[in-house]
Write an enzyme that holds these catalytic residues in place. Structure first.
Site, PDB file in Angstrom:
ATOM      1  N   GLY A 123       0.925  -1.478  -0.512  1.00  0.00           N
ATOM      2  CA  GLY A 123      -0.046  -0.349  -0.187  1.00  0.00           C
ATOM      3  C   GLY A 123       0.700   1.024   0.538  1.00  0.00           C
ATOM      4  N   SER A 124       1.827   1.039  -0.425  1.00  0.00           N
ATOM      5  CA  SER A 124       3.066   2.453  -0.555  1.00  0.00           C
ATOM      6  C   SER A 124       1.914   3.718  -1.559  1.00  0.00           C
ATOM      7  CB  SER A 124       4.154   2.482  -1.284  1.00  0.00           C
ATOM      8  OG  SER A 124       4.224   2.105  -2.721  1.00  0.00           O
ATOM      9  N   ASN A 125       1.389   3.731  -2.636  1.00  0.00           N
ATOM     10  CA  ASN A 125       0.893   3.976  -3.373  1.00  0.00           C
ATOM     11  C   ASN A 125      -0.466   4.707  -2.709  1.00  0.00           C
ATOM     12  OD1 ASN A 125       1.662   5.197  -5.889  1.00  0.00           O
ATOM     13  ND2 ASN A 125       1.631   2.657  -6.325  1.00  0.00           N
ATOM     14  N   LEU A 165      -9.654  -9.370 -11.261  1.00  0.00           N
ATOM     15  CA  LEU A 165     -10.093  -8.345 -11.945  1.00  0.00           C
ATOM     16  C   LEU A 165     -11.398  -7.816 -11.433  1.00  0.00           C
ATOM     17  CD1 LEU A 165     -10.081  -8.025 -14.753  1.00  0.00           C
ATOM     18  CD2 LEU A 165     -11.937 -10.265 -15.206  1.00  0.00           C
ATOM     19  N   HIS A 201      -0.716   1.338 -13.612  1.00  0.00           N
ATOM     20  CA  HIS A 201       0.132  -0.308 -14.223  1.00  0.00           C
ATOM     21  C   HIS A 201       1.441   0.146 -14.555  1.00  0.00           C
ATOM     22  CE1 HIS A 201       0.581  -3.762 -16.405  1.00  0.00           C
ATOM     23  NE2 HIS A 201       1.030  -2.672 -16.865  1.00  0.00           N
ATOM     24  N   ASP A 233      -5.743  -3.747 -17.619  1.00  0.00           N
ATOM     25  CA  ASP A 233      -5.627  -3.283 -18.132  1.00  0.00           C
ATOM     26  C   ASP A 233      -5.577  -2.159 -19.734  1.00  0.00           C
ATOM     27  OD1 ASP A 233      -3.559  -3.117 -15.847  1.00  0.00           O
ATOM     28  OD2 ASP A 233      -2.928  -4.979 -17.356  1.00  0.00           O
TER      29      ASP A 233
END
Length: 192
Positions: A13-15, A88, A105, A146
């Site tokens: 969870g760094s983002n 998904l 992505h 994506d």
């Protein structure tokens, strides 16, 4: 009224952390929920650190019921952010939040996307292909991995001798710099 953000993450969870930091003192938007399919995900600790509620769900709850959708609707979520979320997204969730689910992505789509292309798998494929640049793509989510409409791309140069760790680091720098701002800009474009 503040715009409301929900973040789905499967791992560290760094983002998610950067997004929570960015919106912590924002007058226009806030993170209201962290959701994960992984009870051991470090993102749960990050959510606790910011005093943001979290919800852990399993495959049946996500794909075979509307529990997650009901939770998001109850919280009046305006945008859903996938930040290292590996499943998904089911059509029911896409239909409930049309053009309101975005993903990051770690490559320049359409290259190096699709099922199984996440994390180190992406960076290894980029290096194996001898690419001279890579980067990040932030895109809307659709029913395929994506393949949604691209919102933002940023690039970095791959130098001769760059290792997997260096390529990953360069990509994460771009992720942390751009992802929160792209979310903020999208929210500004959304009508109340």
């Amino acid at each position: 009224m503040k715009k409301r953000i929900a973040i789905f993450a499967s791992g560290s969870g760094s983002n998610a952390q950067k997004i929570m930091e960015h919106f912590k003192r924002n007058a226009d938007a806030e993170v209201v929920l962290i959701l994960t399919n992984n009870p051991q995900a470090y993102v749960l600790q990050r959510a606790d650190n910011f005093e943001i509620p979290s919800h852990i769900f399993n495959r049946a709850e996500f794909y075979d019921s509307d529990d997650v959708i009901a939770l998001l609707k109850n919280l009046q979520v305006d945008i859903i952010v996938l930040a290292g979320f590996l499943w998904l997204v089911p059509k029911s969730l896409l239909n409930a939040f049309p053009n309101k689910i975005i993903n990051l992505h770690p490559a320049l789509l359409p290259k190096f996307g699709g099922k199984g292309m996440y994390g180190d798998n992406v960076h290894k494929a980029v290096l194996a292909a001898g690419e001279e640049e890579s980067g990040i793509t932030i895109h809307f989510v659709n029913a395929e991995f994506d393949e949604g409409e691209v919102i933002h791309q940023s690039k970095f140069k791959i130098e001769p001798g760059d290792t997997l760790e260096i390529v990953k680091f360069k990509g994460q720098q771009l992720e942390h710099m751009h992802f929160p701002k792209v979310i903020e800009n999208l929210l500004k474009k959304m009508r109340s």
